[in-house]
Scaffold this motif. Structure first.
Motif, PDB file in Angstrom:
ATOM      1  N   LEU A 187       1.130  -1.271  -0.130  1.00  0.00           N
ATOM      2  CA  LEU A 187       0.318  -0.100   0.218  1.00  0.00           C
ATOM      3  C   LEU A 187       0.600   1.300  -0.056  1.00  0.00           C
ATOM      4  N   TYR A 188       0.736   2.195  -0.792  1.00  0.00           N
ATOM      5  CA  TYR A 188       1.172   3.478  -0.852  1.00  0.00           C
ATOM      6  C   TYR A 188       0.275   4.132  -1.217  1.00  0.00           C
ATOM      7  N   ARG A 189       0.126   5.885  -0.967  1.00  0.00           N
ATOM      8  CA  ARG A 189      -0.194   7.123  -1.879  1.00  0.00           C
ATOM      9  C   ARG A 189       0.888   8.243  -0.802  1.00  0.00           C
ATOM     10  N   ASN A 190       0.793   8.976  -1.825  1.00  0.00           N
ATOM     11  CA  ASN A 190       1.466  10.055  -1.183  1.00  0.00           C
ATOM     12  C   ASN A 190       0.940  11.229  -0.644  1.00  0.00           C
ATOM     13  N   ASP A 191      -0.487  10.744   0.137  1.00  0.00           N
ATOM     14  CA  ASP A 191      -1.134  11.840   1.160  1.00  0.00           C
ATOM     15  C   ASP A 191      -0.910  10.944   1.898  1.00  0.00           C
ATOM     16  N   TYR A 192      -0.860  10.138   3.132  1.00  0.00           N
ATOM     17  CA  TYR A 192      -1.349   9.404   3.981  1.00  0.00           C
ATOM     18  C   TYR A 192      -0.384  10.071   4.695  1.00  0.00           C
ATOM     19  N   HIS A 193      -1.462  10.303   6.009  1.00  0.00           N
ATOM     20  CA  HIS A 193      -0.768  11.019   7.257  1.00  0.00           C
ATOM     21  C   HIS A 193      -0.189   9.933   8.552  1.00  0.00           C
ATOM     22  N   ASP A 194       0.612  10.116   9.309  1.00  0.00           N
ATOM     23  CA  ASP A 194       1.401   9.579  10.382  1.00  0.00           C
ATOM     24  C   ASP A 194       0.242   8.703  11.454  1.00  0.00           C
ATOM     25  N   GLN A 195      -0.326   9.404  11.546  1.00  0.00           N
ATOM     26  CA  GLN A 195      -1.612   8.570  12.192  1.00  0.00           C
ATOM     27  C   GLN A 195      -2.187   7.125  11.350  1.00  0.00           C
ATOM     28  N   GLU A 196      -2.960   7.574  10.071  1.00  0.00           N
ATOM     29  CA  GLU A 196      -3.430   6.764   9.566  1.00  0.00           C
ATOM     30  C   GLU A 196      -2.569   5.664   8.772  1.00  0.00           C
ATOM     31  N   LEU A 197      -0.855   5.971   8.166  1.00  0.00           N
ATOM     32  CA  LEU A 197      -0.455   4.659   8.457  1.00  0.00           C
ATOM     33  C   LEU A 197      -0.236   4.181   9.918  1.00  0.00           C
ATOM     34  N   ALA A 198       0.278   4.745  11.224  1.00  0.00           N
ATOM     35  CA  ALA A 198       0.133   3.804  12.241  1.00  0.00           C
ATOM     36  C   ALA A 198      -1.709   3.204  11.495  1.00  0.00           C
ATOM     37  N   GLN A 199      -2.326   3.973  11.694  1.00  0.00           N
ATOM     38  CA  GLN A 199      -3.758   2.971  11.867  1.00  0.00           C
ATOM     39  C   GLN A 199      -4.062   1.744  11.018  1.00  0.00           C
ATOM     40  N   VAL A 200      -3.531   1.658   9.405  1.00  0.00           N
ATOM     41  CA  VAL A 200      -3.349   0.737   8.694  1.00  0.00           C
ATOM     42  C   VAL A 200      -2.332  -0.271   8.822  1.00  0.00           C
ATOM     43  N   ALA A 201      -1.671   0.034   9.042  1.00  0.00           N
ATOM     44  CA  ALA A 201      -0.240  -1.220   9.309  1.00  0.00           C
ATOM     45  C   ALA A 201      -0.751  -1.399  10.763  1.00  0.00           C
ATOM     46  N   SER A 202      -1.348  -0.843  11.573  1.00  0.00           N
ATOM     47  CA  SER A 202      -1.879  -1.751  12.995  1.00  0.00           C
ATOM     48  C   SER A 202      -2.840  -2.976  12.724  1.00  0.00           C
TER      49      SER A 202
END
Length: 243
Positions: A107-122
């Motif tokens: 998964l990759y987007r150039n507009d991910y925010h840090d909180q969203e990245l952490a939530q998706v990963a978790s």
């Protein structure tokens, strides 16, 4: 204040200040601080830590070490359940494309925010790949890795090595089966059905095509395939050249 001696092993030293690499370091701390807090204060995210020994005994990251303890910290070489699936931060777009070329769920987007990245990963139990160590220190994360290299080909080699992914040789059933734009698995499509969308030279020289059912992008085995195969040869046999 209490103090403890910390020793970091193998690649964890990459994450320490240059003056503390490869040698024990003494850390002063308050009585309420845990091993996790102390290790991350030195720059090593918890997701990169495997086992911890305190005075020779296995310890939990939540342990509050006693004054004078010797703490040994080892890297995590485990693999996520079901194999690695990735989510990448905004600065690793080229690496994301390379991983998708190899057929890896990325998964990759150039507009991910840090909180969203952490939530998706978790939530999806994905490995978060980033060069931002502070991001990897978020408590919700189960899996993550701090990319050391700056250049995408070296980053790819680093990830393949860390997660024990064997670079495919020659044609691979898994490689080139994901959309580089959206990560969806591609489907074969007849040349005739996409003929009007092809440039004249593509019509002339290529006969096998795939299409993304999500974003409708059409793919064929053009120069990007040759470039990736050259890169994989370099990873398997350092010293080979690729363009």
């Amino acid at each position: 204040m209490a103090s403890a001696q910390f020793v970091f092993y193998a690649e964890l030293n990459d994450l320490l200040p240059a003056t503390q690499r490869g040698m024990p370091c003494v850390v002063e701390y308050a009585s309420h601080q845990t091993l996790k807090h102390l290790i991350e204060a030195l720059g090593v995210p918890h997701v990169e830590v495997g086992s911890i020994l305190v005075d020779g005994k296995v310890a939990s990251p939540s342990l509050r070490p006693a004054d004078g303890s010797r703490v040994e910290v080892f890297p995590d070489h485990s693999l996520p359940p079901g194999g690695p699936r990735f989510v990448l931060d905004n600065h690793l777009g080229r690496l994301a494309a390379y991983l998708r070329m190899l057929g890896l769920d990325t998964l990759y987007r150039n507009d991910y925010h840090d909180q969203e990245l952490a939530q998706v990963a978790s939530q999806e139990e994905r490995v978060l790949l980033t060069r931002d160590r502070r991001l990897l220190m978020r408590k919700v994360l189960l899996f993550g890795y701090c990319i050391r290299h700056l250049e995408p080909p070296e980053q790819l080699a680093e990830v393949l090595s860390r997660y024990q992914i064997l670079p495919p040789a020659g044609e691979s059933a898994q490689a080139f089966q994901r959309c580089l734009r959206c990560n969806t698995l591609l489907q074969p499509v007849s040349k005739q059905s996409v003929l009007e969308r092809l440039q004249p030279l593509t019509r002339l020289y290529y006969n096998e095509f795939h299409i993304c059912p999500s974003c409708d992008q059409v793919y064929w085995k053009g120069s990007h395939v040759e470039h990736m195969q050259a890169m994989l040869r370099e990873i398997r046999n350092p010293g080979a050249e690729y363009n």
